[in-house]
Every structure is written in structure tokens, then in C-alpha cells.
Design an enzyme around this catalytic site. Structure first.
Site, PDB file in Angstrom:
ATOM      1  N   SER A 259       0.819  -1.212   0.000  1.00 42.21           N
ATOM      2  CA  SER A 259       0.000   0.000   0.000  1.00 42.21           C
ATOM      3  C   SER A 259       0.859   1.271   0.000  1.00 42.21           C
ATOM      4  O   SER A 259       1.674   1.441  -0.897  1.00 42.21           O
ATOM      5  CB  SER A 259      -0.970  -0.056   1.177  1.00 42.21           C
ATOM      6  OG  SER A 259      -2.117   0.651   0.856  1.00 42.21           O
ATOM      7  N   LYS A 263       4.059   2.067  -2.498  1.00 42.25           N
ATOM      8  CA  LYS A 263       4.436   3.294  -3.217  1.00 42.25           C
ATOM      9  C   LYS A 263       5.912   3.565  -2.923  1.00 42.25           C
ATOM     10  O   LYS A 263       6.718   3.922  -3.795  1.00 42.25           O
ATOM     11  CB  LYS A 263       3.593   4.495  -2.746  1.00 42.25           C
ATOM     12  CG  LYS A 263       2.067   4.288  -2.766  1.00 42.25           C
ATOM     13  CD  LYS A 263       1.328   5.545  -2.299  1.00 42.25           C
ATOM     14  CE  LYS A 263      -0.049   5.323  -1.693  1.00 42.25           C
ATOM     15  NZ  LYS A 263      -1.107   4.770  -2.472  1.00 42.25           N
ATOM     16  N   TRP A 350      -9.941   0.558  -5.051  1.00 45.09           N
ATOM     17  CA  TRP A 350      -9.359   1.859  -4.664  1.00 45.09           C
ATOM     18  C   TRP A 350      -7.939   2.000  -5.244  1.00 45.09           C
ATOM     19  O   TRP A 350      -7.488   3.086  -5.565  1.00 45.09           O
ATOM     20  CB  TRP A 350      -9.327   1.926  -3.134  1.00 45.09           C
ATOM     21  CG  TRP A 350      -8.963   3.236  -2.511  1.00 45.09           C
ATOM     22  CD1 TRP A 350      -7.930   3.443  -1.636  1.00 45.09           C
ATOM     23  CD2 TRP A 350      -9.630   4.496  -2.646  1.00 45.09           C
ATOM     24  NE1 TRP A 350      -7.907   4.754  -1.228  1.00 45.09           N
ATOM     25  CE2 TRP A 350      -8.942   5.426  -1.830  1.00 45.09           C
ATOM     26  CE3 TRP A 350     -10.732   4.931  -3.382  1.00 45.09           C
ATOM     27  CZ2 TRP A 350      -9.314   6.770  -1.734  1.00 45.09           C
ATOM     28  CZ3 TRP A 350     -11.111   6.273  -3.289  1.00 45.09           C
ATOM     29  CH2 TRP A 350     -10.399   7.165  -2.479  1.00 45.09           C
ATOM     30  N   HIS A 400      -7.889  -5.656   0.286  1.00 48.04           N
ATOM     31  CA  HIS A 400      -6.643  -4.928   0.507  1.00 48.04           C
ATOM     32  C   HIS A 400      -5.931  -5.501   1.743  1.00 48.04           C
ATOM     33  O   HIS A 400      -6.331  -5.235   2.877  1.00 48.04           O
ATOM     34  CB  HIS A 400      -7.013  -3.463   0.744  1.00 48.04           C
ATOM     35  CG  HIS A 400      -5.856  -2.527   0.800  1.00 48.04           C
ATOM     36  ND1 HIS A 400      -5.135  -2.185  -0.319  1.00 48.04           N
ATOM     37  CD2 HIS A 400      -5.299  -1.848   1.830  1.00 48.04           C
ATOM     38  CE1 HIS A 400      -4.183  -1.326   0.024  1.00 48.04           C
ATOM     39  NE2 HIS A 400      -4.263  -1.115   1.329  1.00 48.04           N
TER      40      HIS A 400
HETATM   41  C1  GCU Z   1      -5.387   4.800   2.012  1.00 48.07           C
HETATM   42  C2  GCU Z   1      -4.844   5.606   0.863  1.00 48.07           C
HETATM   43  C3  GCU Z   1      -4.076   4.735  -0.120  1.00 48.07           C
HETATM   44  C4  GCU Z   1      -3.037   3.909   0.608  1.00 48.07           C
HETATM   45  C5  GCU Z   1      -3.681   3.159   1.744  1.00 48.07           C
HETATM   46  C6  GCU Z   1      -2.694   2.400   2.626  1.00 48.07           C
HETATM   47  O1  GCU Z   1      -6.394   3.941   1.560  1.00 48.07           O
HETATM   48  O2  GCU Z   1      -5.927   6.264   0.231  1.00 48.07           O
HETATM   49  O3  GCU Z   1      -3.426   5.549  -1.083  1.00 48.07           O
HETATM   50  O4  GCU Z   1      -2.383   3.058  -0.287  1.00 48.07           O
HETATM   51  O5  GCU Z   1      -4.348   4.069   2.597  1.00 48.07           O
HETATM   52  O6  GCU Z   1      -1.529   2.746   2.687  1.00 48.07           O
HETATM   53  O7  GCU Z   1      -3.158   1.482   3.318  1.00 48.07           O
END
Ligand code: GCU
Length: 419
Positions: A259, A263, A350, A400
């Protein structure tokens, strides 16, 4: 002078001189509704030789991503490591576990805890995962040798009280990290807790940021590093550390995170060729999903809710993402010809799984240009089926999260791609 330059001080001087590149203001950038071609320079000229790619376009893309989106990572600083505890009989005698503290950066930069686990049965050096976690190293395995983080913790992490880790959290994310499976498959893993490098809050007075300010600088500028860049810098320092461990195969370092930490992993891999393979898992917007994408999280939403993740220039694109002089396919392309697996879950829209497949397709021309196979699929695969090519793709059922099914795919991918 000689003494000065033979110490970490030379790194510090370099760090202080890292500056924003000379690129146009956002208002002067041209609009482009498509994922930009990684092989076209900012001035419109085409990359026609491998030398141009290596020496001109790669540095340009790295600078563009830092200037307009993530902020500039400082130069590397020297890492020192202290072993706090060791258990040679971890995981029922299958592994050796080391609890390590690394230090880097200018005086006062907070130390970072690293958990390093490697197989006791091995032939020669082993491929090694470098991972970044959400809840603390102690949550990956219930072993008293592992230190608890002393820094800020997410309140929804197991065992956290008043934003701090407690003993209760030990081993509570064993099903996320699957250490025994990793060891059984012949890999080592080194992981760090992201809050040690920078607490995940819109506040740059804690973590690494205040320690890397230039003399006289009171706060971060528009192109200075956000939290994702800081966490990526932390990954680079953990790579520095693992390369000092004899058991680690320096040519087979794989990097994984989930997540927001996915990134982070993609940025870390794009900026550092020592990372031989990257798995930015379910990374989504600001990571592996196209900023121009129409599904899932928009750029404006991520900047509004998580303003500290990127630099203070990225929000200028909120209402005009088409002006970005790159998209996330270019960040994947910076890893070429190294393997990058984008892994997803069908209920995690998402993170825009189909847009991520398009990102792989739009990174592929660089892999082909460099003479390697890119993405070995024309369409998204069925759930649970791994596309095991240099540009890899995986999507499973469910939500997720990171779990054993993901790790099986990660290890199958690494087995083939790290040969
Ligand atoms: C939120 C956010 C995402 C991210 C996620 C996470 O949902 O909007 O961009 O990847 O958190 O890090 O769990």
C-alpha cells in the site's frame, strides 16, 4: 580536510547541496491525456540509444519525479549497525534472527530498528528481501529478541496503546509476513518499521526531516522530500546494512511493501539499481496506479488526506493531472530491465488494479528497447494466476491486505526472476 572527507561528513555536505532541478513551473507544462512515453525526453526529443536512456533520460525522469511529486531524496549517508540480540534457533531452529539498530544521517537523526532473519540451512549466499512494515518488527514474529519500536505507532496496529507499541503486539502480524515460508523457500529478509524513519503524520518536526534541513532552513520547501521519499531513503539505508551481511547475495536483493509502503518500494527501486526486484503490493495512487486513472483514488484525494506523503508541488496537479510530465509507468520504466511485479486484489478497486495493468503495458516499451521481455500477457490474468515476466502482474480474490497467497506468488516470481 583529508580527515573531514574521510568521514560521513562528505555525505552530509552532498546532502546539503541537493537542490531542486531547473524545470518549468506547473502552469507552463503541456497537457497530455495519455500515459507519457518514457522514451520521449521532456523537450520532445526521442531516446534512440541505450546510452541516451542511461545517461540522459533516466537522470531526467528521476529528477522530474522528485521535483514535481515526491521531493528530493538527500545523498546517501554512512550507516553504522549495532546488533542488540541474536537468536540462532528462531522458527524452530530453521533460522537465525538478529535484532539490529542502524544509524545514519546527521547527528541526532533517529535510529532505525532492523529485523534480519536468514535460513540456517543454505548453500552459499541467499537472495534477500528488504521489506518495510506498518506495525513494528516485533509484530512479524513472536520472539522476545525483537525490539519494540520506540517511535510513534498507528493506533489500529495490534497491541498499540497511546500511539506506542506494547508487548501485546508480538507476532500478531505473522500471517502478513509469513517468515517461515520465506525461510523454507531459501530466502533471508530484513525489515524495518516505517515510523522509525518518519511518523506517518502531517508533521515534519519529527522523524528524519528536521535533521536534514540546510543550515538556516526552518521548514521544507516545495521540492523537498515528503514522507514516501523519506521511507524510501530508509529502504536504501537498510540495503546498505544488508550488504554488510555475509550471507546476503548482493545481486539478489528483492524489495517489498504494501500500500503506502508499496508506493515507497517502487520509488526506492526506481532510484537505486542495487534493488534487483521490486514488489510494490497493492500500491495504488501515487505508486503503481496511473495518476491519470479514472478508477479508485484520485490525486486530489490523496493530496488532501495525506498531504505529507508527497512534496508541496504535487497538489498543483490536483485539478490538472494531464499536465504531469510523467505517469507511474515511467517510474516502473526506471527499474528496467529489472523485474517489477504489480500485485493486487479484486476487491481493492481503490488501488485501480486494471489501471495498474495499463501501467505495466506502458512501461513495456522500455524493457523491449533494452532487449528484454516486458509483459507476457495481453490481458489481465484470471484471479490467482501469476504473469511471471520481467513486468509481472498478479491479482487474487479478496481485499486490501498482504497474506500467504500473496507471498506464494512473490516467492514464485522471485524464484524465476532472480535466477
Ligand atoms: C489509504 C490511501 C491509499 C493507501 C492506503 C494504505 O487507503 O488512500 O493511497 O495506499 O491508505 O496505505 O493502506
Amino acid at each position: 580536510m583529508k580527515r573531514l572527507f574521510s568521514t560521513g561528513a562528505c555525505w552530509l555536505l552532498l546532502a546539503l547541496t541537493a537542490a531542486a532541478a531547473d524545470f518549468p513551473p506547473v502552469s507552463e507544462l503541456k497537457s497530455n491525456p495519455n500515459l507519457p512515453d518514457p522514451l520521449t525526453m521532456l523537450d520532445g526529443s526521442k531516446v534512440t540509444t541505450k546510452e541516451q536512456w542511461e545517461q540522459k533520460r533516466k537522470p531526467e525522469l528521476k529528477a522530474l519525479f522528485q521535483h514535481y511529486m515526491y521531493g528530493f531524496l538527500p545523498e546517501p549517508t554512512k550507516v553504522t549497525a549495532t546488533v542488540n540480540a541474536e537468536n540462532k534457533q528462531a522458527l524452530g531452529g530453521k533460522a537465525t534472527l538478529k535484532d539490529v539498530t542502524i544509524k545514519f544521517g546527521p547527528e541526532g537523526t533517529p535510529p532505525v530498528g532492523v529485523l534480519f532473519v536468514y535460513p540456517n540451512q543454505r548453500k552459499g549466499k541467499v537472495p534477500t528481501w528488504v521489506a518495510i512494515n506498518f506495525c513494528g518488527n516485533h509484530t512479524a514474529i513472536a520472539d522476545p529478541a525483537v525490539s519494540l519500536p520506540k517511535s510513534w505507532c498507528q493506533k489500529n496496529c495490534p497491541g498499540v496503546k497511546d500511539e506506542h507499541a506494547t508487548e501485546e503486539g508480538r507476532g500478531k502480524q505473522a500471517d502478513v509476513w509469513n517468515l517461515e515460508m520465506i525461510i523454507d523457500r531459501g530466502y533471508a529478509i530484513a525489515m524495518y518499521y516505517y515510523g522509525d524513519v518518519d511518523p506517518d503524520k502531517h508533521d515534519f518536526t519529527d522523524g528524519v526531516h528536521p535533521h536534514f534541513l540546510k543550515p538556516g532552513q526552518k521548514q521544507l520547501g516545495k521540492h523537498d522530500w515528503g514522507s514516501i521519499a523519506a521511507w524510501a531513503y530508509g529502504i536504501h539505508r537498510v540495503v546498505d546494512y544488508v550488504l554488510t551481511e555475509d550471507v546476503v547475495d548482493s545481486k539478489r536483493i528483492a524489495c517489498v511493501g504494501h500500500s503506502r509502503l508499496g508506493k515507497t518500494v517502487l520509488l526506492a527501486a526506481a532510484m537505486d539499481d542495487r534493488i534487483a526486484l521490486a514488489i510494490p503490493h497493492q500500491a495504488g495512487c501515487g505508486g503503481t496506479a496511473p495518476s491519470r486513472g479514472k478508477i479508485g483514488e484520485p490525486v486530489k484525494r490523496i493530496n488532501d488526506v495525506f498531504p505529507h506523503w508527497f512534496n508541496d508541488t504535487f497538489p498543483e496537479f490536483n485539478e490538472q493531472v494531464d499536465k504531469l510530465p510523467f505517469d507511474q509507468n515511467c517510474l516502473v520504466a526506471l527499474c528496467a530491465p529489472r523485474p517489477v511485479l504489480l500485485s493486487n486484489a479484486i476487491e481493492d478497486q481503490w488501488a485501480n488494479p486494471s489501471g495498474q495493468f495499463e501501467v505495466q503495458q506502458a512501461a513495456a516499451p522500455v524493457y523491449q528497447f533494452l532487449g528484454v521481455e516486458g509483459l507476457a500477457a495481453k490481458e489481465m490474468p484470471e484471479l490467482g494466476v501469476l504473469v511471471n515476466s520481467k513486468l509481472g502482474y498478479f491479482i487474487r480474490g479478496g481485499k486490501h491486505s498482504m497474506n500467504a497467497e500473496d507471498w506464494k506468488a512473490f516467492l514464485d516470481y522471485a524464484d524465476k526472476q532472480l535466477k
